[in-house]
Every structure is written in structure tokens, then in C-alpha cells.
Design a protein around this motif. Structure first.
Motif, short mmCIF file in Angstrom:
data_model
loop_
_atom_site.label_atom_id
_atom_site.label_comp_id
_atom_site.label_asym_id
_atom_site.label_seq_id
_atom_site.Cartn_x
_atom_site.Cartn_y
_atom_site.Cartn_z
N VAL A 56 0.84 -1.19 0.00
CA VAL A 56 0.00 0.00 0.00
C VAL A 56 0.88 1.25 0.00
N GLU A 57 2.01 1.17 0.68
CA GLU A 57 2.92 2.30 0.78
C GLU A 57 3.76 2.51 -0.48
N SER A 58 3.93 1.45 -1.26
CA SER A 58 4.82 1.57 -2.42
C SER A 58 4.10 2.18 -3.61
N ASP A 59 4.88 2.73 -4.52
CA ASP A 59 4.29 3.31 -5.73
C ASP A 59 4.25 2.28 -6.85
N GLU A 60 4.68 1.08 -6.53
CA GLU A 60 4.82 0.06 -7.55
C GLU A 60 3.47 -0.51 -8.00
N PHE A 61 2.50 -0.49 -7.09
CA PHE A 61 1.21 -1.13 -7.38
C PHE A 61 0.11 -0.10 -7.57
N GLU A 106 -4.53 -9.29 -11.55
CA GLU A 106 -3.55 -9.32 -12.63
C GLU A 106 -2.17 -8.87 -12.13
N GLU A 107 -2.16 -7.73 -11.43
CA GLU A 107 -0.91 -7.07 -11.06
C GLU A 107 -0.20 -7.72 -9.88
N VAL A 108 -0.97 -8.25 -8.94
CA VAL A 108 -0.37 -8.80 -7.72
C VAL A 108 -0.46 -10.33 -7.69
N LEU A 109 -1.69 -10.84 -7.79
CA LEU A 109 -1.86 -12.29 -7.66
C LEU A 109 -1.35 -13.04 -8.88
#
Length: 118
Positions: free
Chosen positions: A12-17, A38-41
Motif C-alpha cells: 500500500v505504501e509503495s508506488d509500484e502497485f 492481474e498485477e499482484v496475484l
């Protein structure tokens, strides 16, 4: 390795997601369901974040750690990044899921250690 709440916090803190962000001024977590799948799982191999690729299992983990699903109150105006994230989800016809946990709060990172599995 990090436990579930710590992994979630880092995400949640990162800008990656783009599929997960703080909502309600850091008191809730918002998840763009389709994008998250798609992006994480969908990540495999060393890039994998969670052990599961199933949304159902991921949501079960949230529940086990004391997160409750919220209905979002749309009276409040969202911050700009949040507004853009909501717009992106709406245009992709993806549902946004909102989850709340009293110990998962952007302003109070020290509470994270109280985020225990039931």
C-alpha cells in the motif's frame, strides 16, 4: 520473510502497485479487484508477493487478520490520486473493495504489530 499484514503495508505504501491504495485518509485499504488479480496475484516466481493466486484466498487472509469489508461512503471527496484510481477502476468496470482494520492505519504504523491472525 514478512507476515501478511507487513507485506500488505509495504504494498500500500509503495508506488509500484496501482491496484491497492490507502483510502479514507489512511484508515482503509482500497483494492481494485480486477487489476489486483492481474498485477499482484498474477505474479509468479521470485516476483510473487503472496503465496496464493486466488482472490478468494487473499480475501480470506484479510478476514483472518481482522479486516472487515466496508461500504464506501461516497459523500467524502477523495484525494486526487484516490480519485484517479477510482476513475480507472470505474472505466475498467472493476469493483473496488474497501477493507478496514483498526490496527492497519497509515498514521499509526506502530499498531501494525497488533495485526495478528485470529
Amino acid at each position: 520473510s514478512l507476515c501478511f499484514p507487513q507485506k500488505l503495508w509495504k504494498m500500500v505504501e509503495s508506488d509500484e502497485f496501482r491496484s491497492i491504495w490507502w483510502s479514507e485518509g489512511g484508515r482503509c485499504v482500497a483494492i481494485n479487484e480486477e487489476l489486483f488479480k492481474e498485477e499482484v496475484l498474477g505474479r509468479v516466481g521470485p516476483l510473487r508477493v503472496f503465496a496464493t493466486q486466488s482472490m478468494k484466498s487473499f480475501l480470506r487472509q484479510l478476514n483472518l487478520y481482522g479486516f472487515t469489508k466496508m461500504q464506501r461512503d461516497f459523500q467524502r471527496s477523495a484525494s486526487l490520486p484516490e480519485f484517479l484510481a477510482e476513475e480507472a477502476a470505474a472505466s475498467a468496470h472493476s469493483q473496488i473493495l474497501y477493507y478496514y482494520n483498526p490496527n492497519f492505519n497509515r498514521e499509526h504504523p506502530h499498531l501494525l504489530e497488533k495485526c495478528k491472525r485470529r
